[in-house]
Design a protein around this motif. Structure first.
Motif, PDB file in Angstrom:
ATOM      1  N   ILE B 216      38.881  54.665  32.059  1.00 53.32           N
ATOM      2  CA  ILE B 216      38.322  54.587  33.419  1.00 53.32           C
ATOM      3  C   ILE B 216      37.073  53.703  33.450  1.00 53.32           C
ATOM      4  N   MET B 217      36.389  53.610  32.314  1.00 50.03           N
ATOM      5  CA  MET B 217      35.216  52.732  32.265  1.00 50.03           C
ATOM      6  C   MET B 217      35.662  51.269  32.331  1.00 50.03           C
ATOM      7  N   ASP B 218      36.729  50.964  31.603  1.00 47.88           N
ATOM      8  CA  ASP B 218      37.268  49.600  31.671  1.00 47.88           C
ATOM      9  C   ASP B 218      37.732  49.293  33.089  1.00 47.88           C
ATOM     10  N   ALA B 219      38.394  50.294  33.693  1.00 48.40           N
ATOM     11  CA  ALA B 219      38.865  50.114  35.069  1.00 48.40           C
ATOM     12  C   ALA B 219      37.683  49.857  35.994  1.00 48.40           C
ATOM     13  N   ALA B 220      36.585  50.587  35.774  1.00 49.33           N
ATOM     14  CA  ALA B 220      35.405  50.416  36.625  1.00 49.33           C
ATOM     15  C   ALA B 220      34.800  49.026  36.442  1.00 49.33           C
ATOM     16  N   MET B 221      34.802  48.532  35.214  1.00 45.76           N
ATOM     17  CA  MET B 221      34.306  47.166  34.976  1.00 45.76           C
ATOM     18  C   MET B 221      35.144  46.175  35.786  1.00 45.76           C
ATOM     19  N   VAL B 222      36.454  46.416  35.825  1.00 47.45           N
ATOM     20  CA  VAL B 222      37.351  45.517  36.551  1.00 47.45           C
ATOM     21  C   VAL B 222      37.077  45.589  38.058  1.00 47.45           C
ATOM     22  N   VAL B 223      36.958  46.829  38.564  1.00 47.36           N
ATOM     23  CA  VAL B 223      36.731  47.006  40.008  1.00 47.36           C
ATOM     24  C   VAL B 223      35.435  46.311  40.417  1.00 47.36           C
ATOM     25  N   GLU B 224      34.386  46.509  39.611  1.00 50.38           N
ATOM     26  CA  GLU B 224      33.108  45.898  39.948  1.00 50.38           C
ATOM     27  C   GLU B 224      33.179  44.379  39.851  1.00 50.38           C
ATOM     28  N   ALA B 225      33.880  43.901  38.803  1.00 50.22           N
ATOM     29  CA  ALA B 225      33.984  42.450  38.610  1.00 50.22           C
ATOM     30  C   ALA B 225      34.741  41.786  39.759  1.00 50.22           C
ATOM     31  N   SER B 226      35.718  42.514  40.318  1.00 46.01           N
ATOM     32  CA  SER B 226      36.501  41.914  41.397  1.00 46.01           C
ATOM     33  C   SER B 226      35.770  42.024  42.732  1.00 46.01           C
ATOM     34  N   GLY B 227      34.569  42.619  42.715  1.00 42.80           N
ATOM     35  CA  GLY B 227      33.749  42.685  43.920  1.00 42.80           C
ATOM     36  C   GLY B 227      34.187  43.739  44.914  1.00 42.80           C
ATOM     37  N   LYS B 228      35.075  44.629  44.495  1.00 40.70           N
ATOM     38  CA  LYS B 228      35.576  45.637  45.429  1.00 40.70           C
ATOM     39  C   LYS B 228      34.548  46.734  45.687  1.00 40.70           C
ATOM     40  N   TYR B 229      33.743  47.035  44.681  1.00 41.07           N
ATOM     41  CA  TYR B 229      32.813  48.152  44.829  1.00 41.07           C
ATOM     42  C   TYR B 229      31.733  48.051  43.766  1.00 41.07           C
ATOM     43  N   LYS B 230      30.527  48.519  44.094  1.00 38.84           N
ATOM     44  CA  LYS B 230      29.472  48.555  43.089  1.00 38.84           C
ATOM     45  C   LYS B 230      29.074  50.011  42.855  1.00 38.84           C
ATOM     46  N   TYR B 231      29.236  50.462  41.612  1.00 38.38           N
ATOM     47  CA  TYR B 231      28.950  51.861  41.287  1.00 38.38           C
ATOM     48  C   TYR B 231      27.470  52.073  41.018  1.00 38.38           C
ATOM     49  N   ALA B 232      26.999  53.281  41.390  1.00 37.76           N
ATOM     50  CA  ALA B 232      25.632  53.637  41.005  1.00 37.76           C
ATOM     51  C   ALA B 232      25.611  53.848  39.486  1.00 37.76           C
ATOM     52  N   ASP B 233      26.617  54.538  38.968  1.00 34.82           N
ATOM     53  CA  ASP B 233      26.744  54.746  37.526  1.00 34.82           C
ATOM     54  C   ASP B 233      28.231  54.834  37.188  1.00 34.82           C
ATOM     55  N   LYS B 234      28.723  53.794  36.541  1.00 40.26           N
ATOM     56  CA  LYS B 234      30.163  53.768  36.204  1.00 40.26           C
ATOM     57  C   LYS B 234      30.545  54.937  35.302  1.00 40.26           C
ATOM     58  N   GLY B 235      29.562  55.419  34.532  1.00 42.02           N
ATOM     59  CA  GLY B 235      29.836  56.504  33.596  1.00 42.02           C
ATOM     60  C   GLY B 235      29.681  57.881  34.212  1.00 42.02           C
ATOM     61  N   ASN B 236      29.385  57.950  35.480  1.00 39.05           N
ATOM     62  CA  ASN B 236      29.274  59.244  36.122  1.00 39.05           C
ATOM     63  C   ASN B 236      29.640  59.111  37.595  1.00 39.05           C
ATOM     64  N   MET B 237      30.927  58.975  37.830  1.00 37.86           N
ATOM     65  CA  MET B 237      31.392  58.686  39.182  1.00 37.86           C
ATOM     66  C   MET B 237      31.487  59.949  40.032  1.00 37.86           C
ATOM     67  N   THR B 238      31.414  59.748  41.340  1.00 39.35           N
ATOM     68  CA  THR B 238      31.713  60.839  42.269  1.00 39.35           C
ATOM     69  C   THR B 238      33.230  60.910  42.426  1.00 39.35           C
ATOM     70  N   LYS B 239      33.696  61.988  43.046  1.00 40.50           N
ATOM     71  CA  LYS B 239      35.144  62.121  43.254  1.00 40.50           C
ATOM     72  C   LYS B 239      35.696  60.944  44.045  1.00 40.50           C
ATOM     73  N   GLU B 240      34.938  60.505  45.055  1.00 37.04           N
ATOM     74  CA  GLU B 240      35.418  59.382  45.880  1.00 37.04           C
ATOM     75  C   GLU B 240      35.542  58.120  45.031  1.00 37.04           C
ATOM     76  N   GLU B 241      34.547  57.932  44.144  1.00 39.09           N
ATOM     77  CA  GLU B 241      34.585  56.735  43.296  1.00 39.09           C
ATOM     78  C   GLU B 241      35.769  56.791  42.326  1.00 39.09           C
ATOM     79  N   ILE B 242      36.034  57.993  41.815  1.00 37.19           N
ATOM     80  CA  ILE B 242      37.190  58.140  40.925  1.00 37.19           C
ATOM     81  C   ILE B 242      38.471  57.804  41.686  1.00 37.19           C
TER      82      ILE B 242
END
Lengths: 319, 428
Positions: B216-242
């Motif tokens: 999921i961390m790799d997935a988060a790197m991808v999501v952020e890189a594609s500009g879809k979303y910026k996480y407050a903390d990729k390593g501690n997501m909210t349910k919505e972020e997951i």
């Protein structure tokens, strides 16, 4: 009376004719029902220790609560509710667990049907076409050769064969049958079913063969004499008499495939969910009660299938 | 090679000889009033961990230097954690990842080590203690960064301390900065962003790893890189972020983006070497392994940075007395250079840089740690050729790589929910 007779005599008076009466009066005599218990005892203990007690524990733990790092021994149905989370809200779409079980059942059915078909004809050939006992033995032993290597190796051996740059694909490309490598050969339902059939057909062959060699050949001759065609003989004589073997083989294959997650994982490229995989993931996340709940569900479904099968054929009567 | 064998042989025969003599002396009763042959008690430590640190060479060298025999118990990261929870008495030394601590520490099944007894503790790289590189570059702290979980409040505390204390959860051993592995010969163009993992150009030829907490961390790197979303903390997501992250991944999966998922080192090597995938999450030594098979494979630095991980040592709560002393002796030995150099040569990083440097040739250090072109051929610890002279390490120097870490492997507060969502992704 030699030693073994002596023992036998003590254990079961009256078994050896003419010697029982003299000792029958002895007060230490064991009742026949006790003897039966004694005989069944070792198996019963093994069954109890390695199957029933663990199973009871699994059921108990499935009703416990849990957190990130431990089991909480308090009654809770969380393992079950978590498993079916969102299933009602999502209707008519299937939820994960529904989809996973449907997929597992589908794979199971395919593997069952194919192994039954192949297994039946292999057994038929061995039982009716191979006349000499030596050849029958030799050929059945031949069937076991794949089992000399480990399950994992037999499974992984398919990968270089079916891969994008594998033997099959390079063969197809060279003969010009395809321009692009065929992708669905590997990491697909096809490869999963192929590997499972390869692994488990033998479990069909043996029980069916075993049933078939017991069929009285004169019955087949009688059918022939009565003017039955080959097909009629097969449908009306051989298949009904081979039913116990078919059911036993089916039980083997179905129980194994329903619980399998390693073959499905490796051959499916970890992209195909299986009921067993859910249990594994839950265990890895230290969610033991949820894993136990899933194990109970899986067991219930498998049990249901087997009950249905034994409704069709009363194995005990047929044996 | 023959020399080491000979050495090993003579040492062993020497040991045998001494043991035989001692036995003879004891058995003959010549030496009366000699209560016990103390040296006969073997120093054995059961070492539970993933295969990363576990090398035959390391255990052999350790036996030679300290007389401690290491018995490896190898398991996957998940299984290591499981074993700590369920059988804490089945191992002595534990080698595990920092992100597992959030589960392991509250269970009370491990003992914190005393920093005062670790000789090189003050020389441990500031990556662990301060969250910065030796050169002073600040390291990204998203996820379970080691410095957040390095100290405990007290000896038996189950709480992480916010500032340095004497009690260390894990003495760091090895860590790395992970990124995507690619097949440059099959991709044939530069790759510079995590977002390429979901680029339809690589449909049916991409892969990520099926370990939820890392995947999921790799997935988060991808999501952020594609500009879809910026996480407050990729390593501690909210349910919505997951939900959002898994939605992106599920759509890609349904569109046939992934060839397969992998779960262990060898699977990732096979996928890449056979050409089933051309771009995937990968570990540095796996890339090295593919390359040593003669197949082009790059551990591609990406502009969004790396996802990092780190592991270290602690001991089981059941360890005490002499065994605890051996455990400290072993940890001290591990940080004293041989093991560090060994790990550095595999492409990992060692916790104490100075001692590892002393055990490496200057040209090796320059290649692995300073990002300089290799002066001589670079060899793997087993002697096989890794790189010819002139090659430069992917991602450059230690400073460049560790300085570009964006996040760390993590266990989220919503871990339970995340695992369920991951299952849905796999079943989709």
């Amino acid at each position: 009376m030699d030693m073994s007779e002596e023992v036998l005599q003590q254990a079961s008076p009256g078994l050896i004719p003419g010697s029982g009466t003299a000792r029958a009066a002895k007060p230490t005599r064991l009742s026949p029902s006790f003897i039966s218990w004694l005989q069944a005892g070792p198996m019963m203990l093994v069954f109890l220790a390695f199957f029933l007690i663990p199973l009871v524990f699994v059921v108990i733990v499935s009703f416990w609560d849990y957190n990130e790092y431990q089991l909480l021994p308090a009654f809770s149905v969380r393992g079950y509710t978590d498993t079916f989370e969102g299933c009602i809200a999502q209707l008519p779409d299937l939820c994960t667990i529904g989809k996973t079980y449907l997929k597992t059942l589908k794979l199971c059915f395919l593997v069952w049907a194919i192994t039954l078909f192949i297994g039946f004809w292999v057994a038929y050939f061995l039982a009716f076409h191979v006349k000499s006992k030596t050849w029958q033995m030799g050929l059945s032993l031949l069937c076991t050769i794949p089992f000399w290597t480990s399950n994992v190796i037999r499974m992984i051996a398919w990968i270089p064969l079916l891969g994008r740059n594998g033997l099959v694909n390079s063969g197809l490309m060279k003969t010009g049958l395809v321009n692009q490598p065929v992708e669905w050969l590997l990491f697909s339902e096809f490869s999963v079913v192929l590997a499972l059939v390869h692994l488990f057909t033998f479990f069909m062959v043996v029980p069916i063969f075993n049933s078939m060699i017991r069929i009285d050949k004169s019955l087949i001759e009688a059918a022939y004499d009565a003017g039955a065609t080959g097909l009629q003989t097969l449908v009306n004589v051989i298949i009904p008499l081979a039913k116990p073997g078919i059911v036993i083989g089916s039980i083997f294959v179905i129980t194994i495939v329903m619980g399998d997650f390693i073959t499905i994982g490796v051959m499916g490229g970890q992209q195909i969910a299986a009921a067993g995989k859910i249990i594994e993931t839950r265990l890895n996340a230290l969610q033991f009660p949820a894993a136990a709940a899933n194990a109970v569900i899986l067991l219930a479904i498998t049990f249901l299938i087997i009950t249905m099968m034994s409704r069709i054929v009363d194995i005990r009567k047929e044996l | 090679m023959t020399e080491t064998t000979k050495k090993g042989f003579s040492r062993r025969s020497l040991l045998k000889g001494t043991a035989g003599l001692a036995g003879l002396a004891a058995g003959s009763g010549v030496i009366t009033g000699f209560p016990y042959v103390h040296s006969a008690e073997p120093k054995v430590l059961r070492y539970l961990g993933t295969a990363v640190n576990e090398g035959d060479d390391i255990s052999k060298q350790c036996l030679k230097d300290t007389g401690i025999k290491i018995e490896y118990i190898t398991a996957t990261t998940d299984d290591v954690t499981k074993r700590v929870m369920t059988q804490p008495n089945s191992f002595d030394v534990l080698d595990t990842e920092y992100f597992s601590l959030k589960k392991i520490v509250p269970s009370g099944n491990i003992l914190a080590l005393d920093a005062k007894k670790i000789k090189e503790f003050d020389n441990i790289t500031p990556v662990f203690t301060k969250g910065e590189t030796p050169g002073g570059k600040k390291i990204g702290g998203q996820g379970t960064a080691p410095w957040k979980v390095l100290y405990l409040e007290g000896k038996d505390s189950k709480k992480f301390a916010t500032s340095a204390t004497e009690f260390v959860t894990l003495i760091p051993t090895v860590y790395n900065a992970d990124t995507l592995g690619i097949r440059p010969d099959l991709i044939k163009r530069p790759i510079s962003s995590w977002s390429e993992l979901l680029n339809p150009e690589f449909k049916g030829k991409a892969s990520i790893l099926n370990i939820p907490s890392i995947g999921i961390m790799d997935a988060a790197m991808v999501v952020e890189a594609s500009g879809k979303y910026k996480y407050a903390d990729k390593g501690n997501m909210t349910k919505e972020e997951i939900d959002l992250t898994m939605k992106v991944m599920t759509e890609a999966k349904k569109a046939g983006q992934f060839r397969a998922f992998w779960k262990d080192f060898n699977e990732s090597v096979n996928l890449m070497a056979s050409g089933e995938t051309v771009i995937q999450s990968m570990w540095s030594p796996a890339v090295t392994k593919v390359r040593s098979m003669g197949i082009a494979c790059t551990f591609q630095p990406l502009k969004e940075g790396y996802r990092s991980w780190a592991s270290g040592f602690c001991v089981s709560k059941g360890v005490s007395g002499a065994k605890l002393d051996w455990a400290y002796e072993f940890v001290n030995w591990f940080l004293s250079g041989y093991a560090g150099a060994y790990l550095n040569r595999q492409g990992y990083y060692s916790a104490v840089l100075s001692t590892a440097k002393a055990h490496m040739e200057p040209y090796e250090w320059a290649y692995w740690m300073e990002g300089k072109p290799a002066e001589k051929d670079i060899k793997a610890p087993d002697g096989s050729l890794l790189e010819k002279a002139g090659a430069v390490r992917d991602g450059g120097s230690y400073e460049d790589r560790m300085g570009a870490v964006a996040c760390w492997n993590a266990v989220m507060d919503e871990n339970d929910y995340m695992v369920r969502k991951w299952n849905e992704f796999i079943a989709a």
